[in-house]
Design an enzyme around this catalytic site. Structure first.
Site, PDB file in Angstrom:
ATOM      1  N   ASP A  44       0.859  -1.200   0.000  1.00 65.81           N
ATOM      2  CA  ASP A  44       0.000   0.000   0.000  1.00 65.81           C
ATOM      3  C   ASP A  44       0.897   1.253   0.000  1.00 65.81           C
ATOM      4  OD1 ASP A  44      -2.144   1.674   0.205  1.00 65.81           O
ATOM      5  OD2 ASP A  44      -2.790   1.008   2.198  1.00 65.81           O
TER       6      ASP A  44
ATOM      7  N   LYS B 152       1.000   3.776  -2.071  1.00 69.17           N
ATOM      8  CA  LYS B 152       0.363   5.026  -2.531  1.00 69.17           C
ATOM      9  C   LYS B 152       1.359   5.896  -3.273  1.00 69.17           C
ATOM     10  CE  LYS B 152      -3.092   5.042   1.184  1.00 69.17           C
ATOM     11  NZ  LYS B 152      -2.601   4.053   2.145  1.00 69.17           N
TER      12      LYS B 152
ATOM     13  N   ASP C 138       4.470  10.245  -7.096  1.00 70.75           N
ATOM     14  CA  ASP C 138       5.478  11.232  -7.491  1.00 70.75           C
ATOM     15  C   ASP C 138       5.613  11.284  -9.013  1.00 70.75           C
ATOM     16  OD1 ASP C 138       7.648  13.032  -7.293  1.00 70.75           O
ATOM     17  OD2 ASP C 138       8.230  12.123  -5.382  1.00 70.75           O
TER      18      ASP C 138
ATOM     19  N   SER D 154     -10.821   6.684   2.500  1.00 70.70           N
ATOM     20  CA  SER D 154     -11.868   6.403   3.490  1.00 70.70           C
ATOM     21  C   SER D 154     -11.807   7.344   4.690  1.00 70.70           C
ATOM     22  CB  SER D 154     -11.733   4.960   3.989  1.00 70.70           C
ATOM     23  OG  SER D 154     -10.501   4.796   4.671  1.00 70.70           O
TER      24      SER D 154
HETATM   25  P1  5BU Z   1      -7.873  -0.452   9.502  1.00 70.28           P
HETATM   26  O1  5BU Z   1      -7.071  -0.835  10.688  1.00 70.28           O
HETATM   27  O2  5BU Z   1      -8.882  -1.542   9.055  1.00 70.28           O
HETATM   28  O3  5BU Z   1      -8.547   0.908   9.655  1.00 70.28           O
HETATM   29  O4  5BU Z   1      -6.784  -0.322   8.310  1.00 70.28           O
HETATM   30  C1  5BU Z   1      -7.098   0.111   7.025  1.00 70.28           C
HETATM   31  C2  5BU Z   1      -5.881   0.003   6.133  1.00 70.28           C
HETATM   32  O5  5BU Z   1      -6.235   0.448   4.822  1.00 70.28           O
HETATM   33  C3  5BU Z   1      -4.697   0.860   6.553  1.00 70.28           C
HETATM   34  O6  5BU Z   1      -3.504   0.167   6.192  1.00 70.28           O
HETATM   35  C4  5BU Z   1      -4.808   2.108   5.711  1.00 70.28           C
HETATM   36  O7  5BU Z   1      -3.541   2.686   5.420  1.00 70.28           O
HETATM   37  C5  5BU Z   1      -5.440   1.571   4.442  1.00 70.28           C
HETATM   38  N1  5BU Z   1      -6.280   2.540   3.723  1.00 70.28           N
HETATM   39  C6  5BU Z   1      -7.375   3.149   4.308  1.00 70.28           C
HETATM   40  O8  5BU Z   1      -7.703   2.896   5.462  1.00 70.28           O
HETATM   41  N2  5BU Z   1      -8.111   4.045   3.595  1.00 70.28           N
HETATM   42  C7  5BU Z   1      -7.816   4.373   2.316  1.00 70.28           C
HETATM   43  O9  5BU Z   1      -8.534   5.164   1.704  1.00 70.28           O
HETATM   44  C8  5BU Z   1      -6.689   3.709   1.717  1.00 70.28           C
HETATM   45  C9  5BU Z   1      -5.963   2.810   2.448  1.00 70.28           C
HETATM   46 BR1  5BU Z   1      -6.244   4.090  -0.033  1.00 70.28          BR
END
Ligand code: 5BU
Length: 459
Positions: free
Chosen positions: A299, A301, A304, A355
């Site tokens: 992940d 992201k 650049d 999110s």
């Molecule tokens: P959680 O512990 O279920 O909240 O983790 C969610 C994971 O998904 C975490 O590694 C975030 O960096 C990743 N994530 C996220 O939460 N929301 C987003 O929009 C994105 C990645 Br893109």
């Protein structure tokens, strides 16, 4: 508990609306000349200040989730609703004219506003979404950005999907199938009427191909081998669970991966949070992944310019290109920066909307990301918070069995909502699995609930 109370309040509010006569059953011809066994008309609500106030309070709960500069209602039925919300929230309202007047200012949008301001749009009922699109066009002509669209009732005839496909963030307070279930439960409808309406809805859905498609059908639309492999694993293991192993010690990640691996279709890492990251660790993780048939996502992201992205992907201590089956990418630097990945077989997951609360990707940005993603041969899907076109896989992070928040800005939704409302393909769960006392039991529970939610969303 408060969630249950919220549902009960919403249901009792809807029953009051129903008593006002907003839904009629019989033979009707809609604006689109489609014949329909039911008709919805929210205009009588203007005659009930009490219900209008209640509606404003419900709308305000949703509106509060995303700051907006302005409120606008789609003419005419949503005008009193927008006014009531404006009074409840203290957010100024603007008015969209239905017809342009041929005297005076000839403006289509009345009220005080500045170019570049955001606007929450209210619609009473959505069928095809045509009226909404007309209003959006007038607002965008004035350079007003539609931040969110709140619809009171979704007739489930394609409008929501049409707006989603165009990249707008749209949400409905009530969906007709829930309303029918409620009226049925309260014995307010004859069984024949219910049957007719349900059959009509099913038929229009089939006509418009709005039901979510199965993984098998999706596989035919996804061209990238990694996307197909992920779908094959999902089908074989009956799992659409991606575990986000956000732990900082390599041993803890390996242990989590081997104990939960049989329940996963992929495991997601943030390589740069691992304190003792090493090539050996990745070697061991790869072995566990192969043994348990799951893929690896980094992940990262990326976001650049092309040159730096290529260095970040191939070089450094993480050497992501050598082990990640999929990586997440922002398209903020433009689609050309993606050529950094052109020699790699990794699948790319674009980020169209995050999110987290207050994230800055607006409808226009989301729309552009999705458009690029559909055309790019290496992008297998996107992270988004709404339905996306079916030739992309939808990945949903921010999933929890409870509809809660983490108190740090993460917005959670349940697997049921992710599959039924957003038609997601894969859920990404982190703390919901690894933070509890028994991560294996949690992984099992998420896998089970999400697979059931997927199967239910096919019906
Ligand atoms: P959680 O512990 O279920 O909240 O983790 C969610 C994971 O998904 C975490 O590694 C975030 O960096 C990743 N994530 C996220 O939460 N929301 C987003 O929009 C994105 C990645 Br893109």
């Amino acid at each position: 508990m408060s969630k249950i109370r919220g549902v009960l309040e919403k249901n009792s509010f809807f029953l009051e609306l129903y008593q006002l006569g907003i839904i009629k059953f019989g033979d009707f011809t809609l604006k689109s000349s489609l014949k329909s066994p039911f008709y919805i008309d929210f205009r009588p609500i203007a005659s009930s200040p009490e219900l209008l106030k209640k509606l404003a309070k419900i709308l305000q709960k949703e509106a509060r989730k995303k700051p907006t500069d302005l409120i606008c209602g789609v003419p005419y039925a949503a005008l009193p609703m927008a006014t009531a919300l404006s009074l409840e929230s203290d957010i100024p309202m603007i008015i969209k004219r239905k017809e342009n007047k041929d005297y005076g200012t000839q403006r289509l949008i009345e009220g005080l506003y500045d170019k570049g301001q955001s606007c929450l749009l209210i619609e009473d009922v959505i069928t095809s979404g045509e009226s909404l699109l007309e209003t959006i066009e007038s607002l965008e002509k004035e350079e007003i950005q539609v931040s969110t669209i709140l619809v009171v009732l979704d007739r489930e005839q394609g409008g929501m999907e049409r707006l989603c496909d165009k990249g707008y963030h749209i949400q409905a307070l009530f969906h007709i199938h829930e309303v029918l279930d409620l009226l049925d439960e309260k014995k307010l409808l004859e069984s024949q009427t219910l049957e007719d309406v349900r059959a009509f809805l099913k038929e229009t859905l089939q006509m418009q191909n709005l039901q979510r498609i199965s993984y098998e059908k999706k596989r035919e639309k996804i061209t990238h081998p990694t996307g197909r492999k992920l779908l094959d694993i999902a089908l074989k293991k009956k799992s659409n669970l991606i575990l986000s192993a956000d732990l900082t010690k390599s041993q803890s990640i390996l242990q989590l991966a081997s104990s939960t691996g049989s329940h996963l279709c992929a495991l997601k890492l943030h390589a740069d949070i691992i304190e003792d990251f090493s090539a050996e660790f990745i070697g061991e993780l790869k072995t566990i992944a192969q043994k348990n048939h799951f893929l690896l996502i980094e992940d990262r992201k990326f976001g650049d310019i092309r040159n730096s992205t290529a260095l970040q992907f191939y070089k450094g201590i993480f050497r992501i290109a050598h082990w990640a089956d999929m990586v997440t990418v922002h398209l903020i630097a433009g689609s050309k920066s993606l050529s950094a990945f052109e020699k790699s077989s990794s699948g790319l997951i674009s980020i169209a909307k995050m999110s987290s609360e207050g994230q800055l990707m607006d409808a226009n940005y989301t729309k552009k990301v999705l458009n690029i993603s559909r055309k790019h041969p290496q992008i297998i899907g996107s992270v988004c918070q709404q339905r996306i076109p079916e030739d992309l896989l939808l990945f949903t992070p921010g999933v929890h069995l409870e509809d809660i928040s983490d108190g740090k800005g993460q917005k959670y939704l349940t697997p049921q909502r992710a599959f039924n409302e957003q038609h997601t393909d894969f859920i990404i769960v982190g703390r919901g699995v690894y933070q509890g006392n028994d991560p294996v039991a949690s992984a099992k529970a998420y896998r089970k609930h999400s697979w059931i939610a997927y199967e239910e969303s096919l019906n």
